[in-house]
Design an enzyme around this catalytic site. Structure first.
Site, short mmCIF file in Angstrom:
data_model
loop_
_atom_site.label_atom_id
_atom_site.label_comp_id
_atom_site.label_asym_id
_atom_site.label_seq_id
_atom_site.Cartn_x
_atom_site.Cartn_y
_atom_site.Cartn_z
N CYS A 65 0.92 -0.93 -0.17
CA CYS A 65 -0.04 0.35 0.12
C CYS A 65 0.89 1.27 -0.10
O CYS A 65 1.91 1.43 0.84
CB CYS A 65 -0.97 -0.06 1.11
SG CYS A 65 -1.93 1.51 1.55
N CYS A 74 -2.56 0.25 9.52
CA CYS A 74 -1.96 -1.11 9.43
C CYS A 74 -0.51 -1.08 9.95
O CYS A 74 0.16 -0.07 10.02
CB CYS A 74 -1.69 -1.53 7.73
SG CYS A 74 -3.21 -1.74 6.91
N CYS A 144 -6.14 3.43 -0.35
CA CYS A 144 -6.09 2.50 0.61
C CYS A 144 -6.29 0.93 0.19
O CYS A 144 -7.49 0.92 -0.57
CB CYS A 144 -7.04 2.83 1.99
SG CYS A 144 -7.26 1.70 3.15
N TYR A 317 -24.15 -7.68 24.90
CA TYR A 317 -23.27 -6.77 24.23
C TYR A 317 -23.75 -6.99 22.71
O TYR A 317 -22.94 -6.87 21.76
CB TYR A 317 -21.72 -6.94 24.22
CG TYR A 317 -21.35 -7.01 25.50
CD1 TYR A 317 -20.72 -6.00 26.17
CD2 TYR A 317 -20.90 -8.30 26.45
CE1 TYR A 317 -20.12 -6.08 27.69
CE2 TYR A 317 -20.29 -8.41 27.51
CZ TYR A 317 -20.05 -7.35 28.25
OH TYR A 317 -19.55 -7.46 29.38
N GLU A 340 -28.21 -4.72 24.92
CA GLU A 340 -27.27 -3.90 24.48
C GLU A 340 -27.50 -2.39 25.08
O GLU A 340 -28.69 -1.85 25.39
CB GLU A 340 -27.61 -3.62 22.71
CG GLU A 340 -26.79 -2.41 22.21
CD GLU A 340 -25.67 -2.35 22.28
OE1 GLU A 340 -24.88 -1.38 22.38
OE2 GLU A 340 -24.73 -3.51 22.36
N CYS A 460 -12.64 -9.45 20.29
CA CYS A 460 -11.65 -8.80 19.29
C CYS A 460 -10.57 -8.25 19.79
O CYS A 460 -9.47 -7.66 19.48
CB CYS A 460 -12.48 -7.81 18.76
SG CYS A 460 -12.97 -6.31 19.80
#
Length: 521
Positions: A65, A74, A144, A317, A340, A460
């Site tokens: 990139c 990144c 990108c 969540y 939530e 995550c």
């Protein structure tokens, strides 16, 4: 759940714009030797089973990139198909007795379908991109490699509109200017096209974050003109035909929160739909949505296999309830509760429910609530608990509740508890009661004394997941059965984990000798 900037769903502080993770930055590796890359496949890569060793990475899996050296999005440009964190994850799960850990490398380029970008610079030379690492200097990223091509095209169109109409980008120091940020969200769900052509022909929902209190402010004429420019040059009657809709968000705060509370639909379709996990999903610009649609779809199909049919489920969540609703449809669950804290997700949930198969016979509800406040009230009555927390991991109170939950500490639910509702005589009646939404059927949900038997954890944040995992296993109330990794953010040292826990400690069975015993003489 993976967030675009930081790990909070409501506020984003400090103002560091990341494409994927807010983890510690790694030194930028030397750029790869420029080589022509084959066009990215439209099909997700197959999962790799990681056992004794991980196969060597494909040498062609380089980012290449032009913005890599200055953009903070990144952290590495080599081995996109196998970030080094995968080796650590495989070893971690192996030590815990999980031998079938797999990693889905997914799409490596042009995967990002949702992007929040800062707008700075001048009308003549607008900068649309991310903050340079450690600064408030915006790096322009028109080419990108992570963005869906339609996002890059929409950014270029926006750039032309800013210049042509002399729109003033936001000045952080002075607090002046018109356009602060832009959110680009791509929908690839178009049933009028063959399935193979839908991804590349996605349409972009553009949300302009305007530096005024509302649409009646003096600069609203500029906002209208910019929206019309985008629609005229990128809408369905244009040669480009890349714009799905245009929205405005009004924000004048000097803090680090990107969006204000006021939204307005300007042009195009009102609803943005995507098809993931076997269901059509409505996503409002104000609600959370996964950036990597393809990888998220793969995770959902994998997750569904671990939910028993006709079971009762709590989805914590939950956002707009995408995970819970996909499970409700695919596993024909008796009941699904989606919890939530963000009230903006309610409308998307309601619209998604309307497209669920009418043949479903289950109890479905969405509740605006903080799962950390009284976690036991959401765990009771569910055989399966699904958690998809932000990067910081599970709330401490929820971890404690999962570690200690038993029949002894369960109390009957009070008649005022929001999760208990009088049964509807008519099936599929949608009702809104303040901060909750109920979709009822003739099926009766499980009673409050049902304990969770399966815990499905979507993470995550790798570091926080390891801590939560160790805490859950420490009391022998849970055992880890399966683990899978997904490449949600190629180009970063980030991994999305799907872990399946079962209630009860690991059985310590003695090996039995095979064959018949000889009779004593």
């Amino acid at each position: 759940m993976h967030l675009y900037l930081l790990s909070s769903r409501v506020s984003f502080s400090p103002p560091v714009f990341w494409h994927a993770s807010s983890s510690a930055t790694l030194p930028f590796p030397a750029p790869a030797t420029a080589k022509p890359l084959p066009p990215p496949s439209s099909r997700p890569a197959k999962s790799l089973k990681l056992e004794a060793a991980i196969p060597p990475s494909n040498s062609k899996c380089a980012l290449e990139c032009p913005h890599f050296q200055s953009c903070s999005g990144c952290t590495h440009e080599l081995d996109l198909d196998r970030p080094s964190v995968v080796d650590e994850a495989a070893e971690f799960f192996s030590k815990l007795g999980v031998s079938d850990f797999t990693f889905d490398s997914s799409r490596l380029w042009e995967w990002r379908c949702r992007a929040k970008l800062a707008v700075r610079g001048s009308s003549a030379t607008p900068l649309i991109g991310l903050y340079e690492e450690g600064t408030h200097n915006v790096v322009d990223i028109p080419h990108c490699k992570a963005h869906h091509p339609r996002i890059n095209a929409a950014v270029e169109l926006l750039r032309k509109g800013i210049t042509a109409l002399r729109i003033l980008p936001y000045d952080e120091d002075q607090g002046t200017g018109d356009l602060r940020y832009v959110q680009m969200a791509v929908t690839t769900h178009n049933t009028s096209l063959p399935v193979s052509d839908r991804y590349k022909n996605g349409k972009v929902q553009v949300s302009l974050v305007w530096n005024t209190r509302n649409e009646t402010s003096p600069s609203s004429e500029k906002l209208t003109a910019l929206a019309q420019f985008l629609w005229r040059n990128g809408g369905p009657r244009s040669n480009e035909n890349i714009i799905h809709s245009v929205w405005a968000n009004f924000q004048t705060s000097s803090n680090n929160i990107i969006f204000g509370n006021r939204w307005r639909h300007l042009l195009g379709e009102m609803d943005l739909w995507e098809h993931v996990g076997g269901i059509d999903v409505s996503l409002a610009p104000s609600s959370f949505g996964q950036a990597n649609t393809r990888a998220f779809d793969s995770l959902l199909w994998k997750l569904q296999k671990y939910v028993p049919r006709r079971s009762s489920v709590s989805d914590l969540y939950a956002g707009a309830g995408v995970i819970g609703l996909s499970v409700a449809a695919s596993r024909k669950c008796r009941s699904v509760k989606c919890i939530e804290v963000n009230k903006e997700s309610k409308l998307s949930f309601e619209k998604t429910v309307e497209r669920l198969p009418k043949s479903l016979d289950g109890s479905i509800s969405w509740h605006q609530a903080d799962t950390s406040a009284e976690p036991l009230s959401w765990l009771m009555g569910s055989e399966v608990v699904i958690v998809d927390p932000p990067r910081k991991g599970l709330d401490a109170s929820l971890v404690d509740a999962l570690k200690t939950i038993s029949f002894r500490n369960l109390k009957p639910m009070s008649s005022t508890d929001g999760s208990q509702v009088k049964e509807e005589k008519r099936p599929w009646v949608l009702r809104a009661r303040e901060s909750s939404v109920y979709v009822r059927s003739s099926t009766t949900a499980d009673g409050p004394l049902v304990l969770p038997q399966t815990l499905i954890y979507i993470s995550c944040g790798w570091e926080s997941f390891k801590e939560d995992c160790k805490a859950l296993l420490s009391t022998n109330k849970w055992r880890l059965e399966h683990a899978h990794g997904f490449n949600f953010f190629p180009g970063t040292q980030s991994i999305e984990v799907l872990a399946v826990f079962q209630r009860g400690k690991v059985a310590n069975l003695k090996k039995k000798k095979l064959g018949k015993k000889k009779k004593r003489s």
